[in-house]
Design an enzyme around this catalytic site. Structure first.
Site, PDB file in Angstrom:
ATOM      1  N   HIS A 153      12.916  52.645  73.200  1.00  0.00           N
ATOM      2  CA  HIS A 153      13.292  54.060  73.159  1.00  0.00           C
ATOM      3  C   HIS A 153      13.082  54.659  74.551  1.00  0.00           C
ATOM      4  O   HIS A 153      12.076  54.376  75.206  1.00  0.00           O
ATOM      5  CB  HIS A 153      12.450  54.809  72.127  1.00  0.00           C
ATOM      6  CG  HIS A 153      12.932  56.198  71.851  1.00  0.00           C
ATOM      7  ND1 HIS A 153      12.616  57.263  72.665  1.00  0.00           N
ATOM      8  CD2 HIS A 153      13.712  56.698  70.864  1.00  0.00           C
ATOM      9  CE1 HIS A 153      13.185  58.355  72.181  1.00  0.00           C
ATOM     10  NE2 HIS A 153      13.857  58.045  71.088  1.00  0.00           N
TER      11      HIS A 153
ATOM     12  N   SER B  60      18.920  58.584  67.029  1.00  0.00           N
ATOM     13  CA  SER B  60      17.909  59.641  67.048  1.00  0.00           C
ATOM     14  C   SER B  60      16.671  59.186  66.297  1.00  0.00           C
ATOM     15  O   SER B  60      16.702  58.992  65.081  1.00  0.00           O
ATOM     16  CB  SER B  60      18.465  60.915  66.413  1.00  0.00           C
ATOM     17  OG  SER B  60      17.432  61.843  66.141  1.00  0.00           O
TER      18      SER B  60
ATOM     19  N   GLU C 281      12.107  57.519  75.595  1.00  0.00           N
ATOM     20  CA  GLU C 281      10.847  58.246  75.774  1.00  0.00           C
ATOM     21  C   GLU C 281       9.706  57.270  76.023  1.00  0.00           C
ATOM     22  O   GLU C 281       8.845  57.505  76.877  1.00  0.00           O
ATOM     23  CB  GLU C 281      10.527  59.109  74.548  1.00  0.00           C
ATOM     24  CG  GLU C 281       9.226  59.884  74.712  1.00  0.00           C
ATOM     25  CD  GLU C 281       8.787  60.621  73.457  1.00  0.00           C
ATOM     26  OE1 GLU C 281       7.562  60.820  73.284  1.00  0.00           O
ATOM     27  OE2 GLU C 281       9.657  61.004  72.649  1.00  0.00           O
TER      28      GLU C 281
ATOM     29  N   CYS D  81      15.167  71.804  68.036  1.00  0.00           N
ATOM     30  CA  CYS D  81      13.822  72.239  68.410  1.00  0.00           C
ATOM     31  C   CYS D  81      13.900  72.891  69.789  1.00  0.00           C
ATOM     32  O   CYS D  81      14.944  72.892  70.446  1.00  0.00           O
ATOM     33  CB  CYS D  81      12.871  71.049  68.449  1.00  0.00           C
ATOM     34  SG  CYS D  81      13.337  69.798  69.689  1.00  0.00           S
TER      35      CYS D  81
END
Length: 317
Positions: A124, A226, A126, A12
């Site tokens: 995670h 991922s 993020e 992306c």
């Protein structure tokens, strides 16, 4: 045996940008370039950058003084950013701009005096970064939920002053159910005008649904850590199609292909196309036909590098 390729798949814009930042920093400044956390969650990409001189660390205390440090695409907390500034480290921020958008939403809610619920996966990077962007000095708190059960058990200090945000790489279906549960429990909850799941995550999830419906088996190219790659595998399985997450073509087991006439291939947003092509070659060595690329949503979004790095690159050319 037919091969069907999902479209879109793979890198992306945020991943492209993050990898380019590391590569360009290596080009301009030379190694070593320190990177806090894996810049993207793909073993092939990380190993390739490590071979060029990138040094991956988990915390800033592992970084010596007077070096260049790059923050990964997943983003970092305010505390990490402030530590880097306090030490005077030279920072290039590879945080995906769509993650930065969520960071800004969280900070805006804090400044308004609203508490915040983050929908995401505990642990995670993020999520850790986004949780750490909420400024508790304004008197509120941020809460993490993963599913409807967490919502049922959630207790907040100010239900009348509550908002939510989401991790960018979640399953759209799962997230929709959690949002519905939040709205049912907290009817006044505020949220972004559009959910925070990024365009690339949405497009790849839409594509894998169509792919799975036309395939007897789906292979998702991506690393085990991922998040978005794992969601693609789960979505394929929910259609009733067997699916496997593989890092490399060598992980394909011939017995998976028994009685399979159509095999679908997609790739997570952090998986490079070279790995997809290796999977195709491996399948063709096992008797598969030339691949057929399915129609899908075109993507033309790009994100620019940090200005200072961009200027240094231009000056060096």
């Amino acid at each position: 045996m037919q091969i069907k390729l999902a479209n879109p798949r793979g890198f992306c814009a945020g991943v492209d940008r993050a990898i380019e930042i590391v590569n360009r920093a290596l080009d301009v400044f030379g190694p070593p370039i320190y990177v806090r956390h894996e810049v993207v969650h793909n073993r092939f990409v990380v190993d390739s950058l490590r071979e060029r001189g990138a040094v991956f660390v988990e915390e800033l205390h592992e970084v010596p003084d007077d070096v260049i440090v790059i923050f990964s695409a997943h983003g970092v907390s305010r505390a990490v950013q402030q530590e880097a500034e306090r030490r005077g480290l030279r920072i290039f921020d590879a945080t995906c701009p769509l993650v930065t958008k969520v960071h800004m939403e969280v900070l805006r809610y804090a400044k308004r005096g609203q508490e915040c619920v983050l929908i995401g996966h505990a642990g995670h990077p993020e999520v850790e970064g986004t949780m750490g962007r909420y400024d508790t000095s304004f008197g509120g708190q941020i809460y993490l939920v993963e599913d409807e059960a967490d919502v049922e058990n959630l207790e907040v200090n100010g239900p009348e002053r509550l908002a939510f945000v989401t991790q960018t790489t979640l399953s759209m279906d799962d997230t929709s159910r959690v949002i519905d549960a939040l709205r049912a429990k907290f009817p006044q909850i505020d949220g972004p005008r559009k959910d925070d799941i990024c365009y690339a995550t949405q497009n790849r999830q839409d594509a894998v649904r169509g792919l799975a419906s036309e395939s007897d088996l789906v292979l998702v190219v991506g690393s085990p850590n991922s998040s978005n790659s794992n969601r693609l595998r789960e979505l394929a399985e929910r259609t009733g199609t067997p699916a496997y997450l593989i890092d490399t073509a060598e992980q394909i087991r011939p017995e998976w292909l028994t009685d399979v006439s159509a095999i679908g291939i997609t790739a997570g947003a952090s998986a490079p196309e070279v790995l997809v092509q290796a999977v195709i070659e491996r399948l063709q060595s096992l008797g598969a036909e030339a691949p057929d690329e399915l129609a899908g949503q075109a993507e033309n979004i790009t994100f620019s590098m940090p200005q200072e790095l961009r200027e240094r690159v231009i000056a060096s050319e």
